[in-house]
Design an enzyme around this catalytic site. Sequence first.
Site, PDB file in Angstrom:
ATOM      1  N   GLN A  93      46.993  35.101  46.054  1.00  0.00           N
ATOM      2  CA  GLN A  93      46.130  35.025  44.861  1.00  0.00           C
ATOM      3  C   GLN A  93      46.311  33.657  44.198  1.00  0.00           C
ATOM      4  OE1 GLN A  93      46.188  39.027  42.507  1.00  0.00           O
ATOM      5  NE2 GLN A  93      48.209  38.776  43.450  1.00  0.00           N
ATOM      6  N   ASN A  94      47.330  32.922  44.645  1.00  0.00           N
ATOM      7  CA  ASN A  94      47.664  31.654  44.014  1.00  0.00           C
ATOM      8  C   ASN A  94      46.732  30.544  44.473  1.00  0.00           C
ATOM      9  OD1 ASN A  94      49.768  33.098  42.930  1.00  0.00           O
ATOM     10  ND2 ASN A  94      51.277  32.359  44.412  1.00  0.00           N
ATOM     11  N   HIS A 111      41.634  33.492  45.889  1.00  0.00           N
ATOM     12  CA  HIS A 111      41.141  33.065  44.576  1.00  0.00           C
ATOM     13  C   HIS A 111      40.857  31.573  44.521  1.00  0.00           C
ATOM     14  CE1 HIS A 111      43.110  36.821  42.545  1.00  0.00           C
ATOM     15  NE2 HIS A 111      41.979  37.121  43.157  1.00  0.00           N
ATOM     16  N   CYS A 119      30.957  21.676  45.445  1.00  0.00           N
ATOM     17  CA  CYS A 119      29.666  21.118  45.019  1.00  0.00           C
ATOM     18  C   CYS A 119      28.791  22.234  44.448  1.00  0.00           C
ATOM     19  CB  CYS A 119      28.967  20.476  46.215  1.00  0.00           C
ATOM     20  SG  CYS A 119      27.298  19.917  45.837  1.00  0.00           S
ATOM     21  N   CYS A 138      29.341  14.547  43.531  1.00  0.00           N
ATOM     22  CA  CYS A 138      29.807  15.176  44.777  1.00  0.00           C
ATOM     23  C   CYS A 138      29.630  14.181  45.915  1.00  0.00           C
ATOM     24  CB  CYS A 138      28.985  16.441  45.083  1.00  0.00           C
ATOM     25  SG  CYS A 138      27.343  16.094  45.727  1.00  0.00           S
ATOM     26  N   GLY A 178      55.668  38.988  43.891  1.00  0.00           N
ATOM     27  CA  GLY A 178      55.402  38.162  42.708  1.00  0.00           C
ATOM     28  C   GLY A 178      54.057  38.366  42.066  1.00  0.00           C
ATOM     29  N   THR A 179      53.589  39.628  42.042  1.00  0.00           N
ATOM     30  CA  THR A 179      52.315  39.887  41.369  1.00  0.00           C
ATOM     31  C   THR A 179      52.437  41.118  40.484  1.00  0.00           C
ATOM     32  OG1 THR A 179      49.940  40.306  41.668  1.00  0.00           O
ATOM     33  CG2 THR A 179      51.419  41.149  43.380  1.00  0.00           C
ATOM     34  N   SER A 180      51.747  41.058  39.339  1.00  0.00           N
ATOM     35  CA  SER A 180      51.838  42.156  38.359  1.00  0.00           C
ATOM     36  C   SER A 180      50.945  43.329  38.738  1.00  0.00           C
ATOM     37  CB  SER A 180      51.434  41.638  36.975  1.00  0.00           C
ATOM     38  OG  SER A 180      50.078  41.186  37.006  1.00  0.00           O
TER      39      SER A 180
HETATM   40  C1  BV8 Z   1      35.612  40.824  40.963  1.00  0.00           C
HETATM   41  C2  BV8 Z   1      41.859  32.222  39.601  1.00  0.00           C
HETATM   42  C3  BV8 Z   1      33.481  41.735  41.325  1.00  0.00           C
HETATM   43  C4  BV8 Z   1      41.852  31.656  38.245  1.00  0.00           C
HETATM   44  C5  BV8 Z   1      42.119  34.569  39.271  1.00  0.00           C
HETATM   45  C6  BV8 Z   1      38.128  46.977  39.398  1.00  0.00           C
HETATM   46  C7  BV8 Z   1      37.567  46.578  40.605  1.00  0.00           C
HETATM   47  C8  BV8 Z   1      37.050  45.297  40.758  1.00  0.00           C
HETATM   48  C9  BV8 Z   1      37.112  44.386  39.704  1.00  0.00           C
HETATM   49  C10 BV8 Z   1      37.685  44.762  38.509  1.00  0.00           C
HETATM   50  C11 BV8 Z   1      38.196  46.059  38.356  1.00  0.00           C
HETATM   51  N1  BV8 Z   1      38.675  46.158  37.105  1.00  0.00           N
HETATM   52  C12 BV8 Z   1      38.499  44.962  36.464  1.00  0.00           C
HETATM   53  C13 BV8 Z   1      37.887  44.112  37.288  1.00  0.00           C
HETATM   54  C14 BV8 Z   1      37.505  42.734  36.951  1.00  0.00           C
HETATM   55  C15 BV8 Z   1      38.598  41.696  37.217  1.00  0.00           C
HETATM   56  C16 BV8 Z   1      39.975  42.191  36.918  1.00  0.00           C
HETATM   57  O1  BV8 Z   1      40.683  42.633  37.807  1.00  0.00           O
HETATM   58  N2  BV8 Z   1      40.366  42.067  35.658  1.00  0.00           N
HETATM   59  C17 BV8 Z   1      41.707  42.454  35.263  1.00  0.00           C
HETATM   60  C18 BV8 Z   1      42.241  41.452  34.227  1.00  0.00           C
HETATM   61  C19 BV8 Z   1      41.653  43.869  34.711  1.00  0.00           C
HETATM   62  N3  BV8 Z   1      38.516  41.229  38.577  1.00  0.00           N
HETATM   63  C20 BV8 Z   1      37.651  40.242  38.884  1.00  0.00           C
HETATM   64  O2  BV8 Z   1      36.882  39.768  38.078  1.00  0.00           O
HETATM   65  C21 BV8 Z   1      37.639  39.756  40.312  1.00  0.00           C
HETATM   66  N4  BV8 Z   1      36.294  39.724  40.776  1.00  0.00           N
HETATM   67  O3  BV8 Z   1      36.066  41.926  40.852  1.00  0.00           O
HETATM   68  O4  BV8 Z   1      34.304  40.591  41.284  1.00  0.00           O
HETATM   69  C22 BV8 Z   1      32.217  41.344  41.989  1.00  0.00           C
HETATM   70  C23 BV8 Z   1      31.607  42.264  42.794  1.00  0.00           C
HETATM   71  C24 BV8 Z   1      30.417  41.922  43.395  1.00  0.00           C
HETATM   72  C25 BV8 Z   1      29.887  40.655  43.215  1.00  0.00           C
HETATM   73  C26 BV8 Z   1      30.532  39.724  42.414  1.00  0.00           C
HETATM   74  C27 BV8 Z   1      31.694  40.058  41.779  1.00  0.00           C
HETATM   75  C28 BV8 Z   1      38.123  38.330  40.438  1.00  0.00           C
HETATM   76  C29 BV8 Z   1      39.569  38.202  40.090  1.00  0.00           C
HETATM   77  C30 BV8 Z   1      40.041  36.777  40.379  1.00  0.00           C
HETATM   78  C31 BV8 Z   1      40.171  36.023  39.095  1.00  0.00           C
HETATM   79  N5  BV8 Z   1      40.831  34.750  39.327  1.00  0.00           N
HETATM   80  N6  BV8 Z   1      42.651  33.402  39.557  1.00  0.00           N
HETATM   81  C32 BV8 Z   1      43.031  30.764  38.059  1.00  0.00           C
HETATM   82  O5  BV8 Z   1      44.002  30.828  38.849  1.00  0.00           O
HETATM   83  O6  BV8 Z   1      42.971  30.030  37.089  1.00  0.00           O
HETATM   84  S1  BV8 Z   1      43.125  35.861  38.898  1.00  0.00           S
HETATM   85  C33 BV8 Z   1      44.663  35.349  38.413  1.00  0.00           C
HETATM   86  O7  BV8 Z   1      45.429  36.568  38.294  1.00  0.00           O
HETATM   87  C34 BV8 Z   1      45.461  34.535  39.399  1.00  0.00           C
HETATM   88  O8  BV8 Z   1      44.811  34.313  40.630  1.00  0.00           O
HETATM   89  C35 BV8 Z   1      46.679  35.386  39.638  1.00  0.00           C
HETATM   90  O9  BV8 Z   1      47.235  35.210  40.877  1.00  0.00           O
HETATM   91  C36 BV8 Z   1      46.079  36.713  39.507  1.00  0.00           C
HETATM   92  C37 BV8 Z   1      46.989  37.864  39.423  1.00  0.00           C
HETATM   93  O10 BV8 Z   1      48.038  37.534  38.538  1.00  0.00           O
HETATM   94  P1  BV8 Z   1      49.517  37.511  39.158  1.00  0.00           P
HETATM   95  O11 BV8 Z   1      49.520  36.566  40.288  1.00  0.00           O
HETATM   96  O12 BV8 Z   1      49.944  38.908  39.422  1.00  0.00           O
HETATM   97  O13 BV8 Z   1      50.319  36.844  37.996  1.00  0.00           O
HETATM   98  P2  BV8 Z   1      50.910  37.575  36.717  1.00  0.00           P
HETATM   99  O14 BV8 Z   1      51.325  36.510  35.776  1.00  0.00           O
HETATM  100  O15 BV8 Z   1      49.969  38.646  36.269  1.00  0.00           O
HETATM  101  O16 BV8 Z   1      52.205  38.335  37.279  1.00  0.00           O
HETATM  102  C38 BV8 Z   1      53.280  37.570  37.769  1.00  0.00           C
HETATM  103  C39 BV8 Z   1      54.270  38.569  38.344  1.00  0.00           C
HETATM  104  O17 BV8 Z   1      55.357  37.846  38.932  1.00  0.00           O
HETATM  105  C40 BV8 Z   1      54.876  39.482  37.297  1.00  0.00           C
HETATM  106  O18 BV8 Z   1      54.885  40.814  37.769  1.00  0.00           O
HETATM  107  C41 BV8 Z   1      56.307  38.960  37.117  1.00  0.00           C
HETATM  108  O19 BV8 Z   1      57.221  40.009  36.852  1.00  0.00           O
HETATM  109  C42 BV8 Z   1      56.581  38.373  38.478  1.00  0.00           C
HETATM  110  N7  BV8 Z   1      57.537  37.263  38.460  1.00  0.00           N
HETATM  111  C43 BV8 Z   1      57.690  36.304  37.513  1.00  0.00           C
HETATM  112  N8  BV8 Z   1      58.669  35.448  37.895  1.00  0.00           N
HETATM  113  C44 BV8 Z   1      59.138  35.879  39.096  1.00  0.00           C
HETATM  114  C45 BV8 Z   1      58.411  37.024  39.468  1.00  0.00           C
HETATM  115  N9  BV8 Z   1      58.646  37.694  40.605  1.00  0.00           N
HETATM  116  C46 BV8 Z   1      59.624  37.225  41.413  1.00  0.00           C
HETATM  117  N10 BV8 Z   1      60.362  36.127  41.130  1.00  0.00           N
HETATM  118  C47 BV8 Z   1      60.145  35.431  39.994  1.00  0.00           C
HETATM  119  N11 BV8 Z   1      60.895  34.346  39.718  1.00  0.00           N
END
Ligand code: BV8
Length: 246
Positions: A93-94, A111, A119, A138, A178-180
């Site tokens: 996802q990164n 992602h 472009c 572009c 490493g994902t929530s």
């Molecule tokens: C879509 C790019 C539909 C941006 C990102 C149900 C079904 C489908 C969709 C949805 C649904 N419910 C809601 C949705 C909509 C939405 C969604 O999920 N919203 C959430 C907030 C509820 N999803 C979408 O919009 C997706 N698209 O569904 O499209 C569609 C259908 C048809 C046609 C068109 C469209 C798109 C989602 C992608 C968004 N873009 N990234 C950017 O990077 O700037 S998402 C973003 O969150 C990042 O990519 C990131 O990777 C991702 C997930 O976060 P995590 O990686 O888990 O990071 P987080 O901080 O949350 O957690 C870190 C974890 O690591 C923690 O657990 C922590 O404890 C742990 N940690 C910390 N340190 C350490 C560690 N672990 C080990 N060692 C350590 N040292």
Amino acid sequence: MANLPRVVILTGAGISAESGLKTFRDSNGLWENHKIEDVATPEAFAGNPDLVYGFYNDRRAQLQLPNVKPNRAHEALASLESVFGNNVLLVTQNVDNLHERAGSKNIIHMHGKLLSSRCINSGRSHTWHSKFDASTPCPCCTPASAMRPDIVWFGEMPMYMDNIILALTKADIFLSIGTSGQVYPAAGFVQVAKDSGARTVELNLQPSDKCALFDESYLGRASMIVPQFIHSLIDEYALTQQNSLL
Ligand code: BV8
């Protein structure tokens, strides 16, 4: 080694945390300074492009700082692929390039990528390491078009979903690191793997939102627990290989 398992790995921001890159939802995370809807949606880009270009230009520059480099967790996943070969698929996802720099090859960036522009006219992606904004032409169109970050925003369809789902239905082992487990559709991958009979394993600093769905859960910092788990997995299959030769 014969009979190698098919392993699908999902990584999130947590695997890059110890490399100096902020996660999204931890305290002091990326979303602390910005609301998701202000910087990571098509509406945000349409409404305030300079803020969105700036958000990604800053992260692209940070990724290329000398102190930001792969950690032992990235390296362990690359070593798994060096032993298990094409049986390993790394879905991240990164948007950073730390898996590539650690040596992993079979990578899907679902992602998008920070070190890439897209472009707006042709949809083509271009490797891009420097800043860019609405005035940057572009390299693929005449007359030139503007470009956007090559990132999948909220409300946009993640990339390579068909390939990912197919791999999950065939997986013997699904590793989530490493994902929530809060962002879909990635958060739903564990259920697909489980329904297909895979062994499901979570390696995370704390239990994710989906932890109840995993067969095994190992808690700790990725740079510690990922090498430990990967080495045990390689040893496990080396042992079965030896036994099969006896
Ligand atoms: C879509 C790019 C539909 C941006 C990102 C149900 C079904 C489908 C969709 C949805 C649904 N419910 C809601 C949705 C909509 C939405 C969604 O999920 N919203 C959430 C907030 C509820 N999803 C979408 O919009 C997706 N698209 O569904 O499209 C569609 C259908 C048809 C046609 C068109 C469209 C798109 C989602 C992608 C968004 N873009 N990234 C950017 O990077 O700037 S998402 C973003 O969150 C990042 O990519 C990131 O990777 C991702 C997930 O976060 P995590 O990686 O888990 O990071 P987080 O901080 O949350 O957690 C870190 C974890 O690591 C923690 O657990 C922590 O404890 C742990 N940690 C910390 N340190 C350490 C560690 N672990 C080990 N060692 C350590 N040292």
